[in-house]
Design a protein around this motif. Structure first.
Motif, mmCIF file in Angstrom:
data_model
loop_
_atom_site.group_PDB
_atom_site.id
_atom_site.type_symbol
_atom_site.label_atom_id
_atom_site.label_comp_id
_atom_site.label_asym_id
_atom_site.label_seq_id
_atom_site.Cartn_x
_atom_site.Cartn_y
_atom_site.Cartn_z
ATOM 1 N N SER A 1 59.145 70.548 34.303
ATOM 2 C CA SER A 1 59.384 71.321 35.402
ATOM 3 C C SER A 1 59.530 70.641 36.764
ATOM 4 O O SER A 1 60.322 70.774 37.782
ATOM 5 C CB SER A 1 58.439 72.361 35.489
ATOM 6 N N ARG A 2 58.611 69.797 36.920
ATOM 7 C CA ARG A 2 58.506 68.689 38.075
ATOM 8 C C ARG A 2 59.736 67.934 38.105
ATOM 9 O O ARG A 2 60.273 67.780 39.096
ATOM 10 C CB ARG A 2 57.269 67.754 38.047
ATOM 11 N N LYS A 3 60.252 67.391 37.009
ATOM 12 C CA LYS A 3 61.408 66.636 36.911
ATOM 13 C C LYS A 3 62.602 67.769 37.206
ATOM 14 O O LYS A 3 63.676 67.200 38.113
ATOM 15 C CB LYS A 3 61.588 65.793 35.689
ATOM 16 N N PHE A 4 62.759 68.855 36.760
ATOM 17 C CA PHE A 4 63.490 69.625 37.305
ATOM 18 C C PHE A 4 63.837 70.122 38.524
ATOM 19 O O PHE A 4 64.838 69.965 39.336
ATOM 20 C CB PHE A 4 63.432 71.038 36.338
ATOM 21 N N GLN A 5 62.604 70.058 39.460
ATOM 22 C CA GLN A 5 62.601 70.585 40.710
ATOM 23 C C GLN A 5 62.984 69.086 41.571
ATOM 24 O O GLN A 5 63.643 69.590 42.391
ATOM 25 C CB GLN A 5 61.036 70.845 41.194
ATOM 26 N N ALA A 6 62.534 68.081 40.984
ATOM 27 C CA ALA A 6 63.170 66.987 41.850
ATOM 28 C C ALA A 6 64.812 66.458 41.374
ATOM 29 O O ALA A 6 65.341 65.623 42.108
ATOM 30 C CB ALA A 6 62.121 65.740 41.243
ATOM 31 N N ARG A 7 65.429 67.304 40.534
ATOM 32 C CA ARG A 7 66.689 67.169 40.045
ATOM 33 C C ARG A 7 67.050 65.697 39.392
ATOM 34 O O ARG A 7 68.059 65.007 39.617
ATOM 35 C CB ARG A 7 67.490 67.124 41.425
ATOM 36 N N GLU A 8 65.844 65.581 38.556
ATOM 37 C CA GLU A 8 65.940 64.216 37.710
ATOM 38 C C GLU A 8 66.639 64.528 36.344
ATOM 39 O O GLU A 8 65.996 64.249 35.188
ATOM 40 C CB GLU A 8 64.612 63.661 37.646
ATOM 41 N N PHE A 9 67.720 64.694 36.460
ATOM 42 C CA PHE A 9 68.661 65.008 35.347
ATOM 43 C C PHE A 9 69.247 63.730 34.911
ATOM 44 O O PHE A 9 69.686 62.596 35.499
ATOM 45 C CB PHE A 9 69.979 65.918 35.708
ATOM 46 N N GLU A 10 69.299 63.525 33.424
ATOM 47 C CA GLU A 10 69.938 62.540 32.913
ATOM 48 C C GLU A 10 70.852 62.928 31.636
ATOM 49 O O GLU A 10 70.538 64.153 31.210
ATOM 50 C CB GLU A 10 68.733 61.550 32.138
ATOM 51 N N GLY A 11 71.945 62.119 31.193
ATOM 52 C CA GLY A 11 72.883 62.253 29.986
ATOM 53 C C GLY A 11 73.775 63.213 30.363
ATOM 54 O O GLY A 11 73.923 63.869 31.390
ATOM 55 N N THR A 12 74.566 63.611 29.366
ATOM 56 C CA THR A 12 75.707 64.640 28.997
ATOM 57 C C THR A 12 75.681 65.558 27.974
ATOM 58 O O THR A 12 75.508 64.812 26.727
ATOM 59 C CB THR A 12 77.139 63.835 29.318
ATOM 60 N N PRO A 13 75.388 66.641 28.003
ATOM 61 C CA PRO A 13 75.061 67.383 29.217
ATOM 62 C C PRO A 13 73.707 67.117 30.098
ATOM 63 O O PRO A 13 72.935 66.461 29.311
ATOM 64 C CB PRO A 13 75.343 68.767 28.838
ATOM 65 N N PRO A 14 73.739 67.335 31.297
ATOM 66 C CA PRO A 14 72.822 66.808 31.989
ATOM 67 C C PRO A 14 71.338 67.773 31.342
ATOM 68 O O PRO A 14 71.520 68.847 31.381
ATOM 69 C CB PRO A 14 72.961 67.499 33.563
ATOM 70 N N GLY A 15 70.381 67.124 31.343
ATOM 71 C CA GLY A 15 69.025 67.524 30.903
ATOM 72 C C GLY A 15 67.717 66.735 31.451
ATOM 73 O O GLY A 15 67.868 65.728 32.348
ATOM 74 N N ILE A 16 66.762 66.856 30.807
ATOM 75 C CA ILE A 16 65.488 66.434 31.387
ATOM 76 C C ILE A 16 64.943 65.483 30.141
ATOM 77 O O ILE A 16 64.671 66.027 29.102
ATOM 78 C CB ILE A 16 64.281 67.396 31.690
ATOM 79 N N ILE A 17 64.519 64.466 30.559
ATOM 80 C CA ILE A 17 64.030 63.391 29.423
ATOM 81 C C ILE A 17 62.422 63.051 29.874
ATOM 82 O O ILE A 17 62.283 62.510 30.990
ATOM 83 C CB ILE A 17 64.485 62.131 29.291
ATOM 84 N N VAL A 18 61.502 63.377 29.239
ATOM 85 C CA VAL A 18 60.077 63.249 29.528
ATOM 86 C C VAL A 18 59.559 62.005 28.841
ATOM 87 O O VAL A 18 59.547 62.032 27.674
ATOM 88 C CB VAL A 18 59.332 64.516 29.221
ATOM 89 N N ARG A 19 59.166 60.981 29.749
ATOM 90 C CA ARG A 19 58.784 59.695 29.037
ATOM 91 C C ARG A 19 57.219 59.388 29.306
ATOM 92 O O ARG A 19 56.525 60.180 30.443
ATOM 93 C CB ARG A 19 59.479 58.600 29.741
ATOM 94 N N SER A 20 56.670 58.591 28.738
ATOM 95 C CA SER A 20 55.316 57.984 29.144
ATOM 96 C C SER A 20 55.041 57.846 30.587
ATOM 97 O O SER A 20 53.798 58.203 31.168
ATOM 98 C CB SER A 20 54.739 56.906 28.225
ATOM 99 N N ILE A 21 55.898 57.006 31.211
ATOM 100 C CA ILE A 21 55.902 57.046 32.702
ATOM 101 C C ILE A 21 55.875 57.977 33.394
ATOM 102 O O ILE A 21 55.073 58.009 34.513
ATOM 103 C CB ILE A 21 56.897 55.912 33.021
#
Length: 92
Positions: A68-88
């Motif tokens: 949700s935080r990444k979505f709010q920050a518009r941190e999309f990746e890939g095609t189609p655009p999505g959210i990827i959550v990593r350890s960092i």
């Protein structure tokens, strides 16, 4: 609109990610969390692939909050655009 819980899509062994979705109103947003991120959150060396969905269920609230935080920050990746959550994404 609120970014809300979607569906669990399952573990992708080739990419080593658990696929899930979140909802932006009526729009489904594809998401993934890396296996290493889940293992780091639980402080375990390596969870077997067959137990990844159970692990995700235990960690779901934390993972979805991060997505949700990444979505709010518009941190999309890939095609189609999505959210990827990593350890960092969980490091302070």
């Amino acid at each position: 609109m609120t970014f809300a819980r979607g569906n669990i899509r399952g573990y992708d062994d080739d990419r080593m990610v658990l696929l899930f979705s979140m909802m932006d109103g009526a729009r489904e947003v594809p998401c993934a969390v890396s296996a290493s991120a889940m293992d780091d959150l639980e402080h375990v060396p390596r969870t077997p692939a067959g137990q990844r969905e159970e692990q995700f269920a235990r960690l779901r609230d934390r993972i979805e909050a991060c997505a949700s935080r990444k979505f709010q920050a518009r941190e999309f990746e890939g095609t189609p655009p999505g959210i990827i959550v990593r350890s960092i994404d969980f490091r302070s």
